[in-house]
Motif scaffolding. Structure first.
Motif, PDB file in Angstrom:
ATOM      1  N   ILE A 133     -77.006 -22.692 -88.976  1.00 28.58           N
ATOM      2  CA  ILE A 133     -75.574 -22.391 -89.033  1.00 28.58           C
ATOM      3  C   ILE A 133     -75.003 -22.572 -90.441  1.00 28.58           C
ATOM      4  CG2 ILE A 133     -74.856 -24.739 -88.369  1.00 28.58           C
ATOM      5  CD1 ILE A 133     -72.584 -23.389 -86.767  1.00 28.58           C
ATOM      6  N   ASN A 134     -75.586 -23.483 -91.216  1.00 28.70           N
ATOM      7  CA  ASN A 134     -75.104 -23.705 -92.583  1.00 28.70           C
ATOM      8  C   ASN A 134     -76.054 -23.160 -93.643  1.00 28.70           C
ATOM      9  OD1 ASN A 134     -72.642 -25.066 -92.051  1.00 28.70           O
ATOM     10  ND2 ASN A 134     -73.775 -26.940 -91.594  1.00 28.70           N
ATOM     11  N   THR A 135     -77.131 -22.483 -93.215  1.00 24.77           N
ATOM     12  CA  THR A 135     -78.135 -22.042 -94.189  1.00 24.77           C
ATOM     13  C   THR A 135     -78.305 -20.528 -94.248  1.00 24.77           C
ATOM     14  OG1 THR A 135     -79.948 -22.223 -92.567  1.00 24.77           O
ATOM     15  CG2 THR A 135     -79.432 -24.189 -93.891  1.00 24.77           C
ATOM     16  N   LEU A 136     -77.818 -19.814 -93.227  1.00 24.37           N
ATOM     17  CA  LEU A 136     -77.923 -18.352 -93.210  1.00 24.37           C
ATOM     18  C   LEU A 136     -76.576 -17.727 -92.887  1.00 24.37           C
ATOM     19  CD1 LEU A 136     -81.273 -17.727 -91.235  1.00 24.37           C
ATOM     20  CD2 LEU A 136     -80.929 -17.650 -93.719  1.00 24.37           C
ATOM     21  N   PRO A 137     -76.284 -16.538 -93.426  1.00 28.06           N
ATOM     22  CA  PRO A 137     -75.051 -15.832 -93.054  1.00 28.06           C
ATOM     23  C   PRO A 137     -75.054 -15.482 -91.566  1.00 28.06           C
ATOM     24  CG  PRO A 137     -76.077 -14.845 -95.013  1.00 28.06           C
ATOM     25  CD  PRO A 137     -77.076 -15.800 -94.444  1.00 28.06           C
ATOM     26  N   SER A 138     -73.896 -15.345 -90.986  1.00 31.29           N
ATOM     27  CA  SER A 138     -73.790 -15.065 -89.550  1.00 31.29           C
ATOM     28  C   SER A 138     -74.392 -13.716 -89.175  1.00 31.29           C
ATOM     29  CB  SER A 138     -72.323 -15.119 -89.111  1.00 31.29           C
ATOM     30  OG  SER A 138     -71.543 -14.180 -89.854  1.00 31.29           O
ATOM     31  N   ASP A 139     -74.470 -12.788 -90.141  1.00 30.62           N
ATOM     32  CA  ASP A 139     -75.022 -11.464 -89.857  1.00 30.62           C
ATOM     33  C   ASP A 139     -76.458 -11.310 -90.372  1.00 30.62           C
ATOM     34  OD1 ASP A 139     -74.479 -11.558 -92.553  1.00 30.62           O
ATOM     35  OD2 ASP A 139     -73.529  -9.573 -92.649  1.00 30.62           O
ATOM     36  N   TYR A 140     -77.165 -12.442 -90.537  1.00 30.49           N
ATOM     37  CA  TYR A 140     -78.496 -12.373 -91.144  1.00 30.49           C
ATOM     38  C   TYR A 140     -79.502 -11.672 -90.233  1.00 30.49           C
ATOM     39  CZ  TYR A 140     -82.188 -13.735 -94.378  1.00 30.49           C
ATOM     40  OH  TYR A 140     -83.206 -13.710 -95.305  1.00 30.49           O
ATOM     41  N   LYS A 141     -79.295 -11.761 -88.939  1.00 34.10           N
ATOM     42  CA  LYS A 141     -80.170 -11.053 -87.997  1.00 34.10           C
ATOM     43  C   LYS A 141     -80.168  -9.559 -88.311  1.00 34.10           C
ATOM     44  CE  LYS A 141     -80.837 -10.254 -83.011  1.00 34.10           C
ATOM     45  NZ  LYS A 141     -80.627  -8.787 -82.960  1.00 34.10           N
ATOM     46  N   LYS A 200     -88.371  -7.656 -86.480  1.00 34.55           N
ATOM     47  CA  LYS A 200     -87.799  -7.937 -85.167  1.00 34.55           C
ATOM     48  C   LYS A 200     -87.330  -9.393 -85.141  1.00 34.55           C
ATOM     49  CE  LYS A 200     -91.186  -4.732 -83.210  1.00 34.55           C
ATOM     50  NZ  LYS A 200     -92.413  -4.616 -82.379  1.00 34.55           N
ATOM     51  N   VAL A 201     -86.126  -9.616 -84.640  1.00 35.47           N
ATOM     52  CA  VAL A 201     -85.512 -10.946 -84.746  1.00 35.47           C
ATOM     53  C   VAL A 201     -84.850 -11.358 -83.432  1.00 35.47           C
ATOM     54  CG1 VAL A 201     -83.909 -12.394 -86.060  1.00 35.47           C
ATOM     55  CG2 VAL A 201     -85.007 -10.437 -87.175  1.00 35.47           C
ATOM     56  N   HIS A 202     -84.976 -12.632 -83.115  1.00 37.33           N
ATOM     57  CA  HIS A 202     -84.162 -13.202 -82.034  1.00 37.33           C
ATOM     58  C   HIS A 202     -83.574 -14.521 -82.529  1.00 37.33           C
ATOM     59  CE1 HIS A 202     -82.856 -13.664 -77.819  1.00 37.33           C
ATOM     60  NE2 HIS A 202     -82.843 -14.943 -78.153  1.00 37.33           N
ATOM     61  N   VAL A 203     -82.263 -14.667 -82.380  1.00 35.94           N
ATOM     62  CA  VAL A 203     -81.579 -15.910 -82.725  1.00 35.94           C
ATOM     63  C   VAL A 203     -81.484 -16.752 -81.460  1.00 35.94           C
ATOM     64  CG1 VAL A 203     -79.509 -16.958 -83.692  1.00 35.94           C
ATOM     65  CG2 VAL A 203     -80.267 -14.715 -84.511  1.00 35.94           C
ATOM     66  N   PHE A 204     -82.128 -17.910 -81.456  1.00 39.14           N
ATOM     67  CA  PHE A 204     -82.236 -18.715 -80.242  1.00 39.14           C
ATOM     68  C   PHE A 204     -80.934 -19.439 -79.906  1.00 39.14           C
ATOM     69  CE2 PHE A 204     -83.086 -22.704 -78.057  1.00 39.14           C
ATOM     70  CZ  PHE A 204     -83.799 -22.260 -76.954  1.00 39.14           C
ATOM     71  N   ASN A 205     -80.515 -19.308 -78.648  1.00 38.97           N
ATOM     72  CA  ASN A 205     -79.411 -20.071 -78.068  1.00 38.97           C
ATOM     73  C   ASN A 205     -78.193 -20.075 -78.986  1.00 38.97           C
ATOM     74  OD1 ASN A 205     -78.083 -21.595 -76.169  1.00 38.97           O
ATOM     75  ND2 ASN A 205     -79.213 -23.482 -76.549  1.00 38.97           N
ATOM     76  N   LYS A 206     -77.618 -18.891 -79.175  1.00 35.20           N
ATOM     77  CA  LYS A 206     -76.503 -18.732 -80.103  1.00 35.20           C
ATOM     78  C   LYS A 206     -75.356 -19.673 -79.745  1.00 35.20           C
ATOM     79  CE  LYS A 206     -75.571 -15.202 -82.361  1.00 35.20           C
ATOM     80  NZ  LYS A 206     -75.091 -13.916 -82.944  1.00 35.20           N
ATOM     81  N   LEU A 207     -74.842 -20.334 -80.765  1.00 38.12           N
ATOM     82  CA  LEU A 207     -73.751 -21.280 -80.557  1.00 38.12           C
ATOM     83  C   LEU A 207     -72.490 -20.556 -80.116  1.00 38.12           C
ATOM     84  CD1 LEU A 207     -74.209 -23.625 -83.632  1.00 38.12           C
ATOM     85  CD2 LEU A 207     -74.643 -24.190 -81.241  1.00 38.12           C
TER      86      LEU A 207
END
Length: 505
Positions: free
Chosen positions: A210-218, A227-234
């Motif tokens: 959350i503090n190391t990548l931009p919110s649209d990094y996926k 191919k990307v999956h963001v686990f358990n989005k806050l």
């Protein structure tokens, strides 16, 4: 300075935190305004909950924490318990057998002859491997070369070489990814490999990044063909499932080479970025049959997270090399009823004969683990524990230090790593067996997070672990009873208070 402050105040971290605090405030106001009869019912319910907790088979430390909350805040504490205790994450994220909808005995078969040979060699270690097989469905392997990396820089150098060799697929799953020299160097290779037709997939945890990548990094990664999956989005909602994080650090390259350990993908892990002095971490590289278990760990998670039912066998290279020793990669889930990670550690502790060495960033053991560590020491085992001298979280470090007196009084030797921060999660016994993984000695790792690791016996990595422990102890200071006695009364009270809520840290 002002720009940094404005950027922080407008970040997802602050926004989600503020919304959660607002919801908590509204909840408190609502409870405070409930009719007297409802408040009375909640108080009576709290008494029943306390009785149930006292007589339950749950972890004693967790039960005590909830009892304190309910007694301090009658009514409201009962409501918190109903909302957040004994709740399971969504049905898709359950035990290994459920997650991928496959028969583990077929996908991850065990060579029974090899296990019998191991039992004849060392019956005590054989039982530990048996436990992981029967309770976690992960087999033991022999034809796997295992190399140990005592610092992140060594793993990073190896990763760059092995990623360049990828021909079919690269699967990465990490808690933290931070843009910088380490990750950007890897990303350049991943982009090139996608262009070559390699299947590149990444799972990363939303809270960890959350503090190391931009919110649209996926979307950025997907634009490269990854191919990307963001686990358990806050989400800014008071939900217990937000507490379950993917803390695993695993990587599989063509099913032939794999990595496990505590090292995330950020510059602090390779000491380019110095946040808490020298960052001491570790990992292992596997080459051979055992990488198949790592590949399956990733694929079964990927299938459930993305709602697909992809076959595993096409990704099995059936790759074998000759190497000494035994290794058993494993994964632990917070959603089944088996505390696999904690039990593996407990099993390891009680089976040590001559010595037991531990590295951990956080020393917050349960009552059961404290007893086992003390019992091992009283039984003649040389028990030594290395923790950070420079902490990353002051409150967690204070809880760690609150355990010093009891351990030292019972013959356990405590060391603090003076060059900086220890992030390794390693256990070594008798110079023959070892565990390297992502699991800390705390409640979050044992009960809330998805974790990974490997149990090893007489692999080449054990020799590396022995040397690393010797060098790390030499670079650390030993904490004595006199040091503990110098602690101020205020600090002692603070540590005891924080210890009451150690299960929530």
């Amino acid at each position: 300075m002002l720009k940094k402050l404005l950027r922080f105040l407008s970040s997802r971290f602050v926004l989600i935190g503020a919304l959660l605090m607002l919801q908590a405030y509204v909840l408190v106001m609502l409870v405070g305004g409930l009719p007297p009869i409802v408040e009375f019912i909640l108080v009576v319910l709290g008494l029943f909950i306390v009785v149930e907790l006292v007589n339950s088979s749950n972890n004693q430390s967790i039960s005590i924490t909830w009892i304190i909350i309910i007694l301090i805040m009658p009514g409201f504490g009962s409501l918190l318990y109903l909302m957040f205790a004994n709740r399971q994450v969504p049905k898709g994220l359950r035990s290994l057998q459920e997650q991928g909808h496959f028969d583990p005995l077929t996908v991850l078969p065990q060579d029974k002859k090899m296990l019998r040979k191991l039992e004849q060699t060392d019956a005590h270690i054989s039982k530990q491997f048996d436990y992981i097989l029967h309770s976690g469905s992960f087999p033991t392997y022999k034809n796997t070369q295992v190399d140990y990396y005592p610092v992140g820089e060594d793993k990073f150098a190896s990763l760059l070489v092995e990623l360049e060799k990828a021909e079919k697929y690269i699967f990465l799953e990490y808690f933290i990814i931070r843009e910088g020299i380490m990750w950007n160097s890897m990303l350049d290779i991943l982009i090139k490999k996608v262009a070559e037709g390699v299947d590149v997939r990444i799972i990363y945890d939303d809270a960890g990044t959350i503090n190391t990548l931009p919110s649209d990094y996926k979307e950025t990664l997907e634009s490269y063909g990854i191919k990307v999956h963001v686990f358990n989005k806050l989400r800014p909602i008071l939900m217990v499932s937000m507490n379950n994080r993917d803390h695993r650090k695993i990587l599989s390259i063509d099913g032939k080479v794999g990595y496990l350990g505590g090292i995330n993908l950020g510059d602090e892990y390779v000491n380019v970025l110095h946040r808490f002095g020298h960052w001491k971490d570790s990992a292992i590289k596997l080459e051979g049959e055992a990488v198949w278990s790592i590949t399956v760990m990733f694929l079964q998670f990927w299938n459930v997270l993305n709602g697909v039912d992809e076959a595993f066998e096409p990704y099995n290279p059936h790759y074998t090399i000759k190497a000494k020793g035994y290794i058993q990669p494993y994964s632990d889930s917070p959603t089944d009823r088996e505390q696999l990670g904690e039990n593996i550690h407990l099993n390891f502790i009680i089976n040590a004969n001559e010595y037991l060495y531990i590295m951990t960033p956080y020393l917050i053991p349960s009552h059961e683990m404290k007893r086992m560590l003390v019992l091992a020491s009283k039984s003649g085992v040389d028990v030594r524990i290395i923790v950070p001298h420079t902490p990353d979280k002051w409150y967690v470090h204070n809880v760690t230090q609150s355990n010093y007196a009891e351990f030292i009084d019972n013959g356990i030797r405590i060391y603090e790593y003076t060059p900086g921060f220890i992030h390794s999660k390693n256990l070594l016994a008798d110079g023959r067996a070892g565990i390297v993984g992502s699991t800390n000695l705390d409640f979050r790792s044992y009960y809330l997070n998805y974790e990974s690791g490997a149990l090893m016996y007489e692999t080449d990595a054990i020799d590396g672990m022995v040397a690393d422990f010797e060098e790390t102890i030499a670079a650390s200071i030993e904490i004595t009873r006199e040091d503990v006695d110098k602690t101020s009364p205020f600090t002692r009270i603070l540590r005891q208070f924080l210890g009451l809520f150690s299960t929530l840290l």
